[in-house]
Each structure stands twice: as structure tokens, then as C-alpha cells.
Write an enzyme that holds these catalytic residues in place. Structure first.
Site, PDB file in Angstrom:
ATOM      1  N   MET A   4      52.697  35.156  32.327  1.00 29.05           N
ATOM      2  CA  MET A   4      50.771  34.986  32.489  1.00 29.05           C
ATOM      3  C   MET A   4      51.052  36.218  33.862  1.00 29.05           C
ATOM      4  O   MET A   4      50.518  37.404  34.326  1.00 29.05           O
ATOM      5  CB  MET A   4      50.368  33.966  32.995  1.00 29.05           C
ATOM      6  CG  MET A   4      48.947  34.674  33.254  1.00 29.05           C
ATOM      7  SD  MET A   4      47.540  32.736  33.556  1.00 29.05           S
ATOM      8  CE  MET A   4      47.270  32.231  32.481  1.00 29.05           C
ATOM      9  N   LEU A  20      42.594  39.588  34.243  1.00 28.03           N
ATOM     10  CA  LEU A  20      42.650  38.406  33.706  1.00 28.03           C
ATOM     11  C   LEU A  20      41.759  37.923  32.711  1.00 28.03           C
ATOM     12  O   LEU A  20      41.024  37.066  31.918  1.00 28.03           O
ATOM     13  CB  LEU A  20      43.124  37.422  34.585  1.00 28.03           C
ATOM     14  CG  LEU A  20      43.718  35.366  34.728  1.00 28.03           C
ATOM     15  CD1 LEU A  20      43.711  34.826  35.529  1.00 28.03           C
ATOM     16  CD2 LEU A  20      41.500  35.127  34.594  1.00 28.03           C
ATOM     17  N   LEU A  26      42.377  34.886  26.422  1.00 30.31           N
ATOM     18  CA  LEU A  26      42.355  33.399  27.606  1.00 30.31           C
ATOM     19  C   LEU A  26      40.618  33.294  28.051  1.00 30.31           C
ATOM     20  O   LEU A  26      40.810  31.804  28.385  1.00 30.31           O
ATOM     21  CB  LEU A  26      42.883  33.884  29.267  1.00 30.31           C
ATOM     22  CG  LEU A  26      43.417  33.020  30.476  1.00 30.31           C
ATOM     23  CD1 LEU A  26      44.193  32.359  29.335  1.00 30.31           C
ATOM     24  CD2 LEU A  26      43.904  34.211  31.530  1.00 30.31           C
ATOM     25  N   ARG A  92      50.963  39.579  31.404  1.00 28.23           N
ATOM     26  CA  ARG A  92      49.621  39.658  30.750  1.00 28.23           C
ATOM     27  C   ARG A  92      49.172  40.262  31.935  1.00 28.23           C
ATOM     28  O   ARG A  92      48.126  40.848  31.801  1.00 28.23           O
ATOM     29  CB  ARG A  92      50.013  38.042  30.774  1.00 28.23           C
ATOM     30  CG  ARG A  92      47.975  38.356  29.240  1.00 28.23           C
ATOM     31  CD  ARG A  92      48.472  39.620  28.737  1.00 28.23           C
ATOM     32  NE  ARG A  92      47.182  39.722  27.552  1.00 28.23           N
ATOM     33  CZ  ARG A  92      46.576  40.428  27.215  1.00 28.23           C
ATOM     34  NH1 ARG A  92      47.125  41.492  28.844  1.00 28.23           N
ATOM     35  NH2 ARG A  92      45.617  40.664  26.828  1.00 28.23           N
ATOM     36  N   TYR A  93      49.143  40.368  33.277  1.00 26.06           N
ATOM     37  CA  TYR A  93      47.664  40.288  34.047  1.00 26.06           C
ATOM     38  C   TYR A  93      48.515  40.916  35.319  1.00 26.06           C
ATOM     39  O   TYR A  93      47.581  41.839  36.344  1.00 26.06           O
ATOM     40  CB  TYR A  93      46.831  38.405  34.364  1.00 26.06           C
ATOM     41  CG  TYR A  93      46.792  38.253  33.246  1.00 26.06           C
ATOM     42  CD1 TYR A  93      45.785  38.485  31.977  1.00 26.06           C
ATOM     43  CD2 TYR A  93      46.999  37.091  32.900  1.00 26.06           C
ATOM     44  CE1 TYR A  93      45.704  38.303  30.910  1.00 26.06           C
ATOM     45  CE2 TYR A  93      47.080  36.017  32.068  1.00 26.06           C
ATOM     46  CZ  TYR A  93      45.960  36.721  31.253  1.00 26.06           C
ATOM     47  OH  TYR A  93      44.959  36.158  30.044  1.00 26.06           O
ATOM     48  N   HIS A 191      48.101  22.869  33.869  1.00 24.54           N
ATOM     49  CA  HIS A 191      46.726  23.573  33.246  1.00 24.54           C
ATOM     50  C   HIS A 191      46.687  23.370  33.038  1.00 24.54           C
ATOM     51  O   HIS A 191      46.582  22.700  31.176  1.00 24.54           O
ATOM     52  CB  HIS A 191      47.705  25.272  33.728  1.00 24.54           C
ATOM     53  CG  HIS A 191      46.621  25.984  34.388  1.00 24.54           C
ATOM     54  ND1 HIS A 191      44.933  26.370  33.371  1.00 24.54           N
ATOM     55  CD2 HIS A 191      46.295  27.018  35.319  1.00 24.54           C
ATOM     56  CE1 HIS A 191      44.774  27.371  33.922  1.00 24.54           C
ATOM     57  NE2 HIS A 191      44.810  26.965  35.226  1.00 24.54           N
ATOM     58  N   ASP A 268      57.835  28.969  40.235  1.00 25.09           N
ATOM     59  CA  ASP A 268      56.369  28.471  41.297  1.00 25.09           C
ATOM     60  C   ASP A 268      55.771  30.293  41.292  1.00 25.09           C
ATOM     61  O   ASP A 268      55.872  30.886  41.416  1.00 25.09           O
ATOM     62  CB  ASP A 268      56.785  28.369  43.154  1.00 25.09           C
ATOM     63  CG  ASP A 268      57.669  27.215  43.594  1.00 25.09           C
ATOM     64  OD1 ASP A 268      56.536  25.962  43.258  1.00 25.09           O
ATOM     65  OD2 ASP A 268      58.404  26.796  44.696  1.00 25.09           O
ATOM     66  N   GLU A 271      49.167  27.897  41.373  1.00 27.18           N
ATOM     67  CA  GLU A 271      48.698  26.672  40.995  1.00 27.18           C
ATOM     68  C   GLU A 271      50.292  25.460  41.095  1.00 27.18           C
ATOM     69  O   GLU A 271      49.543  24.131  42.125  1.00 27.18           O
ATOM     70  CB  GLU A 271      49.180  26.232  39.147  1.00 27.18           C
ATOM     71  CG  GLU A 271      47.843  27.148  39.249  1.00 27.18           C
ATOM     72  CD  GLU A 271      47.993  29.091  38.320  1.00 27.18           C
ATOM     73  OE1 GLU A 271      48.644  29.113  38.737  1.00 27.18           O
ATOM     74  OE2 GLU A 271      47.158  29.189  38.092  1.00 27.18           O
ATOM     75  N   GLU A 275      47.876  24.940  45.068  1.00 22.37           N
ATOM     76  CA  GLU A 275      46.716  23.808  44.066  1.00 22.37           C
ATOM     77  C   GLU A 275      47.741  21.904  44.876  1.00 22.37           C
ATOM     78  O   GLU A 275      47.257  21.917  45.298  1.00 22.37           O
ATOM     79  CB  GLU A 275      46.707  24.576  42.895  1.00 22.37           C
ATOM     80  CG  GLU A 275      45.179  23.511  42.252  1.00 22.37           C
ATOM     81  CD  GLU A 275      45.234  24.057  41.019  1.00 22.37           C
ATOM     82  OE1 GLU A 275      44.044  23.728  40.443  1.00 22.37           O
ATOM     83  OE2 GLU A 275      45.959  25.564  40.714  1.00 22.37           O
TER      84      GLU A 275
END
Length: 352
Positions: A4, A20, A26, A92-93, A191, A268, A271, A275
Site C-alpha cells: 500500500m 487511496l 479498497l 499502490r498509493y 487492519h 512500521d 498503523e 495507532e
């Protein structure tokens, strides 16, 4: 190496969010082309602050590059008949996006490539989205002509991956007093997914569960454990229970020691660093729980060796069955995406 990705600097946050929210694999949205930029603009200040709080950006590119360099160095030794090997990163983003990597591979004259997803467990919304984008770019000829492809799409129970995770858990457990160490709850956090995705047959939940089971087997079931889910967005139903709610529940049960374990992330990023480390760890302490997080795999030599073993075994296997070349768009059960979930077969020769 497909993933990602994440913004390497705070300034890249808006573009990351826009990419995203534009991804229908997604996050399916009505009027996505118009709604996605609006949502990204609204969320950018909050997410920019979070990236500022973790040091000014995501370290996922740096760690993926370290992993890739270590992997191919080992592969040159493990499989000299397929050497030299080179690792490319395709996010991807965030940069480097798949289109950027395609241009680099074309310029390098690559003729044999492996699409190696860095999501250990398969989901149509993550692995599927990355493979869809790879398919679109390949079909458009952006990688060049006659490139031979094959796919590594899941590896969540590979012994090397399990060993690397288990060693990091053991290091976190060692921070607790030996007299109470066995009472520490291992909280595996992954996730989450919308229930709409889970209910259509996405295998992610089962594959994450299989990873947790393999890790606990390796640890000899030394501690109580739970599998929980994080990063829910929006009002719709998501897979639960959520990590924060689980911590509150453990506090009510009188549990005082917890290890937080990222089981579906290999590096890392926001998230883990925000988070888990800032939000959930703070909540745990407020409820009287001492919490330590098992380190992410990052530059773990055990994990890098696992990546090399996975890729080497794959190359040896594909050499026996012959090269793969034609990118085929197949439909997987329960999925509306033409290429998502074709997994091992949409790159297979002739679609067989």
C-alpha cells in the site's frame, strides 16, 4: 514488492489520501471520481498531524528497500542459476507508484519478473488491488513487451515469517517480570475489513487467523491471546472486535499486562507508530494496563531471510513448470473485480 505504501514526508499526505480514496477496490464510493478528492482534502490536516507525530512521514519505503536489498543479496547466493536479482518497490498509493516502477523496469530491460505481495495474508482489497493495478499497467505495455510474470500472493504461515514474529513477541514479553510473564495477554492486531467484503468470501480473516495460530504453536501456547482488529473507518459494519474495545474489556477482566502485536503489517507505518504506539498504548495505560508492543519486522534478519526463501522457492518452482507470460484477467468467486483474486492464475500461461 507490492504494498500500500505511505507518504515519506508530511507534504505527500494529500496525494496519498487522494490515491487511496480513488481506489474502488479498497474503498468503493458512489461518484468516486468526485467524492474521493473531497474526502482526501477534508482528512488531510488530521492525517498530516499524525505523520508529524510519528516523525514526519512513514518509514515504510525505507524498510521495504532494506528488506528488498537484503532479500536479493541472499537470493544471489541461494539461487545463482536465476541471478542476478533486483528488487523493485511498487506502492499502490504513495511514491514509488506502480507506474513509476513500470517505467524503471522497462528502462532496465527486465524480461522476467515476480509480483511479490508484501501483504502476508490475501485480501481482494489489498493484494487484489495491487495486482489489478499491475495488470492494468502491464496490459497498457508500460512494463515493456514480452515480460514473463509470476505471482507470490500470500505467505502468512511461512515458517520464517512465523519465527520472526515469534521472536519479536518473546522480546516484548521479556520486558515483564518473570513471575507474571505467563499471565500477559498477547493481543494480535490486524487492519480490519468492512463486513461487506468479509461476507462476500474474502479469505483475509481466515488467513490472519491462520498466522496467529501458527505463531501460538511456535510459542507453545505460553500465554492467553486474542485476535483483534484496528483502523475501522466510517459508520458501516467492520470486522471486530476493535483493538481499543478489546483493551477496555481486558481491563474490566483485571488483566494488567498486554503485548500488542502487528500481525498483518511487515513494516512500521502509521498503523503501528501512531495507532498502536500512541493511541492504543495511551488508552491501555489509562485503564491500568502495562503494555509493550512487539516490534515490527522492519530490518529483522530472520524476516529478510524468510523473504529470500519464499522468492527463491517460487523461482525454482516456476523454472520446473516453465515460464509464465500472458497476463490474463480472471474473476474470483464472490468478487466483482475482473482481475482481483485470480491470484496464482491470472499471470499463468494461457490462463490455465
Amino acid at each position: 514488492m507490492l504494498n500500500m505504501g505511505g507518504p515519506s514526508t508530511v507534504a505527500e499526505t494529500h496525494d496519498f489520501l487522494k490515491n487511496l480514496f480513488l481506489d474502488g477496490d479498497l474503498i468503493p464510493l458512489p461518484f468516486q471520481r468526485f467524492l474521493a478528492p473531497w474526502i482526501a482534502k477534508r482528512r488531510t490536516p488530521q492525517i498530516e498531524q499524525q505523520y508529524t507525530d510519528i516523525g514526519g512521514g512513514s518509514p515504510i519505503l525505507r524498510y521495504t528497500q532494506i528488506q528488498g536489498e537484503g532479500m536479493v543479496k541472499l537470493m544471489d547466493e541461494l539461487s545463482p542459476e536465476t541471478a542476478p536479482h533486483k528488487a523493485y518497490v511498487a506502492f499502490r498509493y504513495a511514491k514509488p507508484l506502480t507506474e513509476e516502477t513500470a517505467r524503471q523496469m522497462k528502462a532496465d530491460g527486465v524480461t522476467r519478473a515476480v509480483a511479490f505481495t508484501q501483504y502476508p495474508q490475501y485480501s481482494c482489497s489489498t493484494t487484489g488491488s495491487s495486482l489489478n493495478e499491475l495488470y492494468r499497467r502491464g496490459k497498457a505495455g508500460e512494463f515493456g513487451k514480452d515480460i514473463e510474470w509470476s505471482v507470490i500472493d500470500r505467505w502468512g504461515t511461512h515458517p520464517g515469517f512465523i519465527e520472526a514474529v515469534a521472536q519479536n513477541i518473546e522480546a516484548a514479553l521479556a520486558k515483564f517480570p518473570e513471575s507474571t510473564r505467563s499471565e500477559t495477554v498477547l493481543l494480535f492486531s490486524a487492519h480490519s475489513l468492512p463486513m461487506s467484503v468479509v461476507n462476500r468470501g474474502d479469505p483475509y480473516v481466515l488467513e490472519v487467523s491462520a498466522s496467529v495460530s501458527a505463531v501460538m504453536d511456535r510459542l507453545g501456547h505460553s500465554n492467553p491471546y486474542r485476535l483483534v482488529w484496528q483502523s475501522q473507518v466510517g459508520p458501516s459494519a467492520w470486522m471486530g472486535m476493535q483493538t481499543g474495545e478489546a483493551l477496555k474489556g481486558l481491563a474490566r477482566l483485571g488483566k494488567k499486562q498486554v503485548v500488542l502485536i502487528p500481525i498483518a503489517f511487515t513494516s512500521d507505518h502509521i498503523e503501528t507508530l501512531y495507532e498502536l504506539d500512541l493511541e492504543y498504548a495511551k488508552e491501555a495505560r489509562e485503564h491500568g494496563i502495562e503494555v509493550h508492543r512487539a516490534a515490527s519486522l522492519n530490518d529483522s534478519p530472520v524476516f529478510i531471510r524468510a523473504l529470500a526463501d519464499i522468492a527463491t522457492a517460487h523461482l525454482q518452482q516456476t523454472r520446473k513448470v516453465g515460464p509464465t507470460s500472458i497476463q490474463m484477467g480472471l474473476r474470483c468467486p464472490g468478487c466483482t473485480n475482473a482481475t482481483c483474486g485470480a491470484q496464482k492464475t491470472w499471470f499463468a500461461r494461457g490462463g490455465r
